[in-house]
Design an enzyme around this catalytic site. Structure first.
Site, PDB file in Angstrom:
ATOM      1  N   LYS A  84       0.820  -1.219   0.000  1.00  0.00           N
ATOM      2  CA  LYS A  84       0.000   0.000   0.000  1.00  0.00           C
ATOM      3  C   LYS A  84       0.856   1.272   0.000  1.00  0.00           C
ATOM      4  CE  LYS A  84      -2.161   0.574   3.849  1.00  0.00           C
ATOM      5  NZ  LYS A  84      -1.666   1.713   4.645  1.00  0.00           N
ATOM      6  N   THR A  85       1.867   1.326   0.883  1.00  0.00           N
ATOM      7  CA  THR A  85       2.704   2.524   0.961  1.00  0.00           C
ATOM      8  C   THR A  85       3.455   2.737  -0.339  1.00  0.00           C
ATOM      9  OG1 THR A  85       2.965   2.158   3.344  1.00  0.00           O
ATOM     10  CG2 THR A  85       4.495   3.675   2.297  1.00  0.00           C
ATOM     11  N   ASP A 267      -4.668   7.911   3.585  1.00  0.00           N
ATOM     12  CA  ASP A 267      -4.328   6.528   3.913  1.00  0.00           C
ATOM     13  C   ASP A 267      -5.160   6.070   5.112  1.00  0.00           C
ATOM     14  OD1 ASP A 267      -3.027   4.108   3.853  1.00  0.00           O
ATOM     15  OD2 ASP A 267      -1.247   4.819   4.913  1.00  0.00           O
ATOM     16  N   GLU A 268      -5.313   4.752   5.266  1.00  0.00           N
ATOM     17  CA  GLU A 268      -6.048   4.155   6.395  1.00  0.00           C
ATOM     18  C   GLU A 268      -7.446   4.775   6.514  1.00  0.00           C
ATOM     19  OE1 GLU A 268      -4.851   1.633   7.602  1.00  0.00           O
ATOM     20  OE2 GLU A 268      -2.675   1.726   7.737  1.00  0.00           O
ATOM     21  N   GLN A 298      -9.486  -4.165   8.413  1.00  0.00           N
ATOM     22  CA  GLN A 298      -8.515  -3.717   9.417  1.00  0.00           C
ATOM     23  C   GLN A 298      -9.008  -2.489  10.183  1.00  0.00           C
ATOM     24  OE1 GLN A 298      -4.189  -4.196   8.247  1.00  0.00           O
ATOM     25  NE2 GLN A 298      -5.094  -4.343   6.210  1.00  0.00           N
ATOM     26  N   ARG A 644       0.244  -9.706  10.853  1.00  0.00           N
ATOM     27  CA  ARG A 644       1.533  -9.069  11.157  1.00  0.00           C
ATOM     28  C   ARG A 644       2.677 -10.055  10.940  1.00  0.00           C
ATOM     29  NH1 ARG A 644       0.080  -4.891   9.817  1.00  0.00           N
ATOM     30  NH2 ARG A 644      -1.782  -6.063   9.284  1.00  0.00           N
TER      31      ARG A 644
END
Length: 763
Positions: A84-85, A267-268, A298, A644
């Site tokens: 994503k980043t 983002d997020e 998430q 994670r």
């Protein structure tokens, strides 16, 4: 680089131009634009044999679609570990390469650490400067400082942290003369925060209040806001709410920000609340160039106002939106992703996607049963010790838990084995008394109206100024509409304070006044000399730990001074105020990380351990007896924990656990069965079984107690803490017998008989 001439109005996250009012700045801007256009043009880079700004060979087809979409709304559903980043930073580079000026791009994320990583990657992917990359709160601080006059506030406002908010709320409750046991500071701060997240101000809430609690809460809310105003301060929610109201009420400000930020990236997005949603929408509504990335699976911050509907209904808000799904996972093995996929499929509020593994299969996910939390801790210590002995890096190992209190057993086991570890709970450093004491001096320098900081600073060490004198000084200040700092400079006019104390108060205020001119300079030297001249150094000279903590604070200020283009105290205090737990994670500590599942968001490790997979812990007790939304959020939290892990994942639960001093029999979490757990093969029977008709896991029928057992089904009992209840099951295990009680509160507890101390009320 070009900056606002008054650099105080720029946040640490801001790099680039704000306004261009001077002719030489305009010429420099034009020159920069020409050079950038030439250097970034594809044909120029080809002729000069330079690599393209966006290395497309490193992008998947779905990533390319997101990166090279230019105009119009874009929704990127980005699964965990999907790059994503990389997509966001590559998209920024692609926009610049297409001719968009860097200062017309604004990228917003949720943590300082994520913003810093994004800022670094943007710098690596393009030579252009001027892109604004920051957190939501930092952006709001910048906007409110720049447009303070339009927002009807002063630009040097303080940002109250959690402790300051509690103190202000305590004062508000006292002022309103309500029952302090029914209206506690923590409870009322939660009420006020929820109202602010829903963009309800005190006046609106007061107008709609129709019962005793609401009317009392409205009075407290108004009083709390008045205290903030008197201190020229805002809490964290105010930063967002006041920005949202500013954009709503001032079309001129909204239009100016929309022109400045012609391309908005958020983002997020699944973690945005109503205020953040309105801010993003307000900035982007005119040009509609809004790109949001996130994953409904998430969304784990509902308890602090996050609204999953913002991302689920994005296409309703922006009907022409293009939707791209990033499903390839570059982080975890298929073994781990399969568990995550099957778990999250049980949720209904989501956007369908599948995690596609790009790695080969690895070790199966291990689910381990332990007798109690001590056995759980030592089982983890065994595995981590073995990994370290194999040469594995402790930096790549982490233990996750639902609540902070669960770290104690793990810490004890690690200390016994001499295993290196770090607790990722960073805000606690800034909550230490000596740190807050020194910061209170600095806050008064920036904002002399901050009475709460003034009172803390004056009380940092014995200086002969007691509570009575301060109360009289406060009365003097209130009678003249002044701050305590201004009143302190005139303490010789307060006739009710004796002359020696007047002199001490004036001396304290003069010490602060002496440093007022230095707030636009480097922070570390100011902090160091203030620590000495304030008398704090002498007061703490025998407390080595406290002095070491102050030294760490000064070191952090020195690092800020080196990093900032034009360091100043206001920006540094803003950075401290917006510090979060995740910012404390040190990836190079050489230690195993211990943290909550919430703090783990955004991180990844080769080897992960999740503990406490028991009903009432994960899922949390509140969700077990709450609504389906609560339970779905708990499932998403477990999903975040699973994803994670890169290479190995160990999940543990304990048969028995001490909770609030009670030794309680545990029930395996329903989430375990959702990921394929089939119960234990060591004689410990599971309390859950599968309902073949519904394909879901349900409690197994409980065996009835037999005559002669110590407790009978439906027997009435009383517990000192939990109250009245009925026996639902009795497990005869001799000395370790277990009783399951359904209490009148609606909660069911499994208790070990020898510790429960139940009183029988009938046979």
């Amino acid at each position: 680089m070009f900056y606002n001439r008054d650099r105080r109005h720029a946040s640490p996250g801001y790099v680039g131009p704000v306004v261009y009012e001077e002719r030489h700045e305009i010429k420099q801007k034009q020159a920069y634009t020409i050079v950038s256009a030439i250097c970034l043009a594809p044909h120029f880079r080809t002729e000069m044999k330079l690599a393209p700004v966006v290395p497309i060979e490193n992008l998947t087809d779905s990533q390319k679609q997101a990166v090279f979409h230019k105009d119009g709304p874009l929704l990127v559903i980005a699964g965990p570990g999907s790059g994503k980043t990389r997509v966001i930073t590559s998209r920024i580079a692609a926009l610049i390469e297409s001719g968009v000026r860097p200062w017309n791009i604004c990228a917003i994320t949720f943590t300082n650490k994520a913003a810093e990583e994004m800022r670094t990657r943007v710098a690596q992917s393009t030579a252009a400067t001027g892109v604004h990359v920051s957190t939501f709160h930092s952006l709001c601080v910048r906007i409110l400082r720049q447009y303070a006059e339009q927002a009807k506030m002063k630009p040097n406002f303080s940002i109250f942290d959690t402790n300051d908010q509690k103190r202000a709320m305590k004062e508000a409750i006292k002022t309103c003369q309500v029952d302090a046991t029914s209206f506690t500071p923590a409870k009322m701060l939660g009420v006020v925060s929820n109202l602010k997240n829903d963009l309800q101000d005190a006046e609106q809430f007061e107008a709609e209040a129709d019962d005793f609690f609401s009317k009392s809460a409205a009075k407290i809310y108004k009083s709390y806001q008045q205290i903030l105003k008197q201190n020229n301060a805002m809490d964290f929610d105010d930063l967002l709410v006041n920005t949202a109201f500013l954009l709503r009420d001032r079309p001129d400000v909204r239009e100016e920000l929309s022109r400045r930020y012609r391309y908005l990236l958020v983002d997020e997005y699944q973690d945005t609340n109503q205020a953040q949603y309105q801010i993003a929408k307000g900035i982007a509504l005119a040009h509609r160039n809004i790109c949001v990335t996130g994953d409904p699976d998430q969304s784990i911050y509902r308890w602090r106002g996050a609204d999953i509907k913002n991302i689920l209904s994005f296409e309703e808000d922006w009907p022409e939106a293009v939707v791209v799904k990033l499903e390839e996972n570059f982080r975890s093995t298929p073994n781990i992703l399969e568990k995550a996929d099957v778990l999250i499929a049980a949720n209904s509020k989501r956007k369908e996607k599948k995690l596609i593994a790009t790695h080969q299969r690895g070790r199966d996910v291990e689910i381990q049963t332990c007798d109690d939390e001590s056995g759980e801790a030592h089982a983890i210590a065994d595995k981590i010790e073995a990994l370290i002995n194999e040469g594995k890096d402790p930096n790549e190992m982490a233990v996750f838990y639902r609540v902070n209190a669960m770290s104690r057993g793990i810490e004890e086991a690690f200390v016994q084995r001499q295993l290196p570890y770090q607790i990722v709970r960073g805000v606690e450093f800034y909550a230490r008394k000596e740190i807050r004491d020194l910061l209170s001096y600095l806050r008064v320098l920036v904002n002399p109206q901050d009475d709460i900081a003034f009172l803390r600073a004056v009380a940092t060490h014995p200086r002969g100024v007691g509570k009575t004198s301060l109360d009289r000084l406060r009365q003097f200040a209130q009678g003249r509409g002044q701050s305590l700092y201004d009143a302190a400079l005139k303490a010789d006019q307060v006739e009710t304070i004796n002359r020696p104390t007047q002199g001490r108060i004036i001396g304290f205020a003069k010490t602060l006044e002496k440093f007022q001119s230095e707030i636009e300079q480097e922070v570390a030297p100011l902090m160091e000399v203030l620590f000495t001249e304030s008398g704090m150094a002498d007061a703490l000279n025998k407390d080595e730990e406290a002095v070491e903590n102050i030294n760490q604070l000064i070191n952090s200020a020195a690092e800020y001074d080196q990093r900032a283009e034009t360091p100043n105290l206001m920006d540094y205090l803003q950075m401290i105020a917006l510090y979060s737990d995740s910012d404390a994670y040190d990836a190079e500590s050489g230690r195993v990380s211990l943290m909550t599942l919430h703090a783990a968001k955004g991180l990844e490790f080769d080897h992960a351990f999740i503990i406490g997979l028991e009903e009432g812990i994960l899922p949390h007790e509140r969700s077990v007896y709450g609504d389906s939304d609560d339970l779905e959020e708990e499932r998403r939290l477990f999903f975040v924990g699973i994803t994670r892990a890169r290479k190995t994942l160990n999940i543990l639960y304990a048969r028995n656990r001490v909770i609030r001093g009670q030794f309680i029999r545990s029930t395996p979490s329903q989430f375990l069965y959702e990921i394929g757990f089939e119960g234990e093969s060591n004689g410990f029977d599971s309390d859950w079984g599968i309902d073949q008709t519904q394909d879901t896991y349900v409690p197994k029928p409980k065996p009835k107690s037999k005559p002669g057992q110590a407790y009978l089904v439906n027997e009435l009992v009383e517990h000192k803490k939990f109250g009245l209840g009925r026996i639902k099951e009795y497990l005869d295990l001799g000395e370790d017998s277990i009783v399951v009680v359904r209490f009148n509160s609606g909660k069911t507890k499994s208790l070990m008989v020898k510790y429960a101390k139940l009183t029988k009320l009938e046979r």
